[in-house]
Write a protein that holds these residues in place. Structure first.
Motif, PDB file in Angstrom:
ATOM      1  N   LEU A 278     -13.672 -21.623  -4.421  1.00 36.94           N
ATOM      2  CA  LEU A 278     -12.364 -21.068  -4.739  1.00 36.94           C
ATOM      3  C   LEU A 278     -12.458 -19.618  -5.210  1.00 36.94           C
ATOM      4  CD1 LEU A 278     -10.807 -24.194  -6.501  1.00 36.94           C
ATOM      5  CD2 LEU A 278     -10.563 -23.449  -4.129  1.00 36.94           C
ATOM      6  N   GLU A 279     -13.664 -19.212  -5.659  1.00 36.67           N
ATOM      7  CA  GLU A 279     -13.895 -17.809  -6.025  1.00 36.67           C
ATOM      8  C   GLU A 279     -14.240 -16.969  -4.790  1.00 36.67           C
ATOM      9  OE1 GLU A 279     -17.010 -18.049  -8.863  1.00 36.67           O
ATOM     10  OE2 GLU A 279     -15.745 -18.875 -10.458  1.00 36.67           O
ATOM     11  N   GLN A 280     -14.207 -17.589  -3.613  1.00 38.87           N
ATOM     12  CA  GLN A 280     -14.500 -16.945  -2.324  1.00 38.87           C
ATOM     13  C   GLN A 280     -15.930 -16.430  -2.251  1.00 38.87           C
ATOM     14  OE1 GLN A 280     -11.585 -14.152  -0.963  1.00 38.87           O
ATOM     15  NE2 GLN A 280      -9.979 -15.691  -0.865  1.00 38.87           N
ATOM     16  N   ARG A 281     -16.848 -17.190  -2.810  1.00 38.91           N
ATOM     17  CA  ARG A 281     -18.276 -16.843  -2.724  1.00 38.91           C
ATOM     18  C   ARG A 281     -18.933 -17.800  -1.732  1.00 38.91           C
ATOM     19  NH1 ARG A 281     -20.378 -17.423  -8.445  1.00 38.91           N
ATOM     20  NH2 ARG A 281     -22.263 -16.538  -7.542  1.00 38.91           N
ATOM     21  N   TYR A 282     -18.534 -17.678  -0.499  1.00 41.62           N
ATOM     22  CA  TYR A 282     -18.989 -18.609   0.523  1.00 41.62           C
ATOM     23  C   TYR A 282     -19.459 -17.847   1.761  1.00 41.62           C
ATOM     24  CZ  TYR A 282     -14.084 -17.706   1.797  1.00 41.62           C
ATOM     25  OH  TYR A 282     -12.891 -17.104   2.076  1.00 41.62           O
ATOM     26  N   TRP A 283     -19.985 -18.618   2.697  1.00 38.20           N
ATOM     27  CA  TRP A 283     -20.463 -18.095   3.973  1.00 38.20           C
ATOM     28  C   TRP A 283     -19.769 -18.918   5.057  1.00 38.20           C
ATOM     29  CZ3 TRP A 283     -26.334 -16.930   4.781  1.00 38.20           C
ATOM     30  CH2 TRP A 283     -26.537 -16.366   6.030  1.00 38.20           C
ATOM     31  N   THR A 284     -19.020 -18.269   5.955  1.00 39.58           N
ATOM     32  CA  THR A 284     -18.262 -19.015   6.950  1.00 39.58           C
ATOM     33  C   THR A 284     -17.977 -18.161   8.167  1.00 39.58           C
ATOM     34  OG1 THR A 284     -16.251 -20.343   7.300  1.00 39.58           O
ATOM     35  CG2 THR A 284     -16.010 -18.331   6.010  1.00 39.58           C
ATOM     36  N   SER A 285     -17.611 -18.818   9.253  1.00 41.76           N
ATOM     37  CA  SER A 285     -17.114 -18.121  10.436  1.00 41.76           C
ATOM     38  C   SER A 285     -15.606 -18.317  10.567  1.00 41.76           C
ATOM     39  CB  SER A 285     -17.815 -18.638  11.698  1.00 41.76           C
ATOM     40  OG  SER A 285     -17.565 -20.030  11.870  1.00 41.76           O
ATOM     41  N   ALA A 286     -14.985 -19.005   9.579  1.00 38.87           N
ATOM     42  CA  ALA A 286     -13.549 -19.267   9.621  1.00 38.87           C
ATOM     43  C   ALA A 286     -12.762 -17.985   9.407  1.00 38.87           C
ATOM     44  CB  ALA A 286     -13.167 -20.292   8.558  1.00 38.87           C
ATOM     45  N   THR A 287     -11.541 -17.977   9.910  1.00 33.16           N
ATOM     46  CA  THR A 287     -10.668 -16.809   9.772  1.00 33.16           C
ATOM     47  C   THR A 287      -9.592 -17.043   8.721  1.00 33.16           C
ATOM     48  OG1 THR A 287      -9.280 -17.637  11.579  1.00 33.16           O
ATOM     49  CG2 THR A 287     -11.042 -16.087  12.151  1.00 33.16           C
TER      50      THR A 287
ATOM     51  N   ILE B 132     -34.398 -15.444  -5.472  1.00 33.40           N
ATOM     52  CA  ILE B 132     -34.344 -15.304  -4.024  1.00 33.40           C
ATOM     53  C   ILE B 132     -32.998 -14.719  -3.622  1.00 33.40           C
ATOM     54  CG2 ILE B 132     -35.955 -17.199  -3.606  1.00 33.40           C
ATOM     55  CD1 ILE B 132     -33.618 -18.968  -2.935  1.00 33.40           C
ATOM     56  N   GLU B 133     -32.986 -14.064  -2.471  1.00 35.15           N
ATOM     57  CA  GLU B 133     -31.787 -13.384  -1.999  1.00 35.15           C
ATOM     58  C   GLU B 133     -31.048 -14.274  -1.011  1.00 35.15           C
ATOM     59  OE1 GLU B 133     -30.470  -9.120   0.032  1.00 35.15           O
ATOM     60  OE2 GLU B 133     -32.573  -9.586  -0.344  1.00 35.15           O
ATOM     61  N   ILE B 134     -29.868 -14.721  -1.404  1.00 47.33           N
ATOM     62  CA  ILE B 134     -29.045 -15.590  -0.574  1.00 47.33           C
ATOM     63  C   ILE B 134     -27.694 -14.927  -0.376  1.00 47.33           C
ATOM     64  CG2 ILE B 134     -27.892 -17.819  -0.387  1.00 47.33           C
ATOM     65  CD1 ILE B 134     -30.822 -18.159  -0.158  1.00 47.33           C
ATOM     66  N   SER B 135     -27.256 -14.799   0.877  1.00 45.75           N
ATOM     67  CA  SER B 135     -25.939 -14.225   1.163  1.00 45.75           C
ATOM     68  C   SER B 135     -24.901 -15.327   1.069  1.00 45.75           C
ATOM     69  CB  SER B 135     -25.912 -13.596   2.556  1.00 45.75           C
ATOM     70  OG  SER B 135     -26.821 -12.536   2.641  1.00 45.75           O
ATOM     71  N   ASP B 136     -24.146 -15.357  -0.039  1.00 42.08           N
ATOM     72  CA  ASP B 136     -23.177 -16.440  -0.199  1.00 42.08           C
ATOM     73  C   ASP B 136     -21.808 -15.927  -0.616  1.00 42.08           C
ATOM     74  OD1 ASP B 136     -23.822 -17.646  -3.580  1.00 42.08           O
ATOM     75  OD2 ASP B 136     -23.777 -15.639  -2.763  1.00 42.08           O
ATOM     76  N   VAL B 137     -21.510 -14.649  -0.367  1.00 41.92           N
ATOM     77  CA  VAL B 137     -20.202 -14.126  -0.716  1.00 41.92           C
ATOM     78  C   VAL B 137     -19.405 -13.862   0.551  1.00 41.92           C
ATOM     79  CG1 VAL B 137     -20.911 -13.115  -2.895  1.00 41.92           C
ATOM     80  CG2 VAL B 137     -21.129 -11.774  -0.833  1.00 41.92           C
ATOM     81  N   ALA B 138     -18.095 -13.965   0.452  1.00 38.96           N
ATOM     82  CA  ALA B 138     -17.241 -13.884   1.638  1.00 38.96           C
ATOM     83  C   ALA B 138     -17.402 -12.561   2.360  1.00 38.96           C
ATOM     84  CB  ALA B 138     -15.782 -14.089   1.224  1.00 38.96           C
TER      85      ALA B 138
END
Length: 362
Positions: free
Chosen positions: A294-303, A39-45
């Motif tokens: 820590l590898e920055q493979r996340y999804w966020t609205s943080a700056t 499945i396609e999941i957007s999980d990179v910064a």
């Protein structure tokens, strides 16, 4: 000796049966995994999109957001279901498989629960382009193309109560004016919120009654001037199966909005379609999720980037907005920016990591 030999044989038979059951379960588990599609999941910064709002809160150091999430870091859950989101928006932000009759049937059911007599002539449709824009197109073009005529919610109103059913099957009840409930004499906001939750359960037993629901007083974050805030939700009572509790908490919850005077402005009843199950997917451990963070493979609205030393809380949740193609589990890390304001508050933001094992992600 004969009795002893018979007893030994019985024990051996039981042990063989247990081993066979365990081995067969392992084989079935492996076979289930082999049939799971990627499945396609957007999980990179780099692909982070602020489609779910700005999830940022103000808290004091070493505090965390409070809620009734049944998952915790000692959880034994090893796999969780993934569903296709039937209400996912297409390129034009419309639900592809929109069913007007289903929406109206749900509207009728909910309207009657709130004492509104349903008549088809009373139903209003909202969505698509604004009415003034449609009139402008009608004047300039002499007609309106079908793609402009869609709607994504329908509603009915009576005696200060408006019931809205949205294209994702969520129901929103708006009170105008706000519903005034009894207030307690204490200054503590938490006690005020608990009292309101109990009154709502008594007023609307068919919606959030105590026989099926428990209240979830969540939040505990602060305003910029230091006032603590609490929110009301209702979640289904816990059962013995942990996986089911996780699904119920994320998909079968009711949220209440209050105005500045602690009066009830609206009630939102979530009703996501879970009929399109893809399969049960193995999930990664919390430690593996931290490594992805820590590898920055996340999804966020943080700056700001996450720092492991500033993590205040870890949760496992499902993302459920119309912008997600799948309902899939995520680890949510609440991380501070590490900078204190003059009043001691810090900014905490949500960082999401896909909880699914990497080999199943495109």
């Amino acid at each position: 000796y004969r009795k002893r030999d018979i007893m030994i044989r019985k024990i051996m038979w039981i042990l063989i049966l247990i081993v066979n059951v365990v081995v067969q379960n392992d084989i079935n588990y492996v076979e289930r995994q082999s049939y799971l599609p990627n499945i396609e999941i957007s999980d990179v910064a780099e692909e982070s999109k602020n489609v779910d709002g700005n999830e940022t809160f103000l808290l004091y150091e070493d505090q965390c957001i409070q809620d009734a999430n049944p998952w915790n870091e000692e959880s034994k859950v090893k796999e969780l279901p993934v569903y296709y989101n039937a209400s996912c928006y297409g390129e034009d932000e419309k639900v592809d498989n929109f069913n007007e009759d289903e929406l109206k049937e749900q509207l009728k059911d909910m309207a009657e629960k709130f004492g509104i007599k349903y008549e088809d002539s009373k139903v209003k449709k909202q969505g698509g382009l604004d009415q003034e824009i449609l009139e402008w197109i009608q004047e300039k073009e002499g007609g309106i193309a079908n793609e402009y005529l869609y709607f994504n919610e329908c509603s009915i109103s009576e005696k200060g109560i408006q019931v809205i059913v949205k294209d994702n099957k969520d129901t929103v009840i708006i009170f105008s004016p706000s519903l005034v409930l009894e207030k307690c004499q204490k200054e503590n906001e938490y006690d005020q919120i608990v009292l309101i939750a109990k009154q709502l359960q008594e007023m609307f037993p068919k919606i959030c009654g105590v026989d099926k629901y428990q209240y979830d007083i969540n939040g505990g974050d602060y305003t910029i001037d230091g006032r603590q805030k609490w929110r009301i939700a209702f979640v289904l009572k816990k059962e013995s199966v942990e996986e089911k509790n996780i699904i119920n908490y994320n998909f079968h919850r009711i949220e209440v909005s209050l105005d500045e005077n602690y009066n009830v402005y609206s009630i939102t009843i979530h009703n996501e379609n879970l009929n399109n199950k893809i399969g049960d997917y193995p999930i990664i451990t919390v430690e593996e999720a931290k490594n992805r963070l820590l590898e920055q493979r996340y999804w966020t609205s943080a700056t700001y980037p996450p720092n492991q030393d500033n993590i205040s809380k870890i949760e496992l949740i499902y993302k459920t907005s119309n912008y997600h193609k799948y309902f899939a589990p995520y680890y949510c890390f609440w991380v501070s920016n590490g900078e204190k304001m003059q009043n001691g508050l810090e900014i905490y933001s949500a960082f999401y990591i896909s909880a699914i094992e990497e080999k199943y992600l495109k």
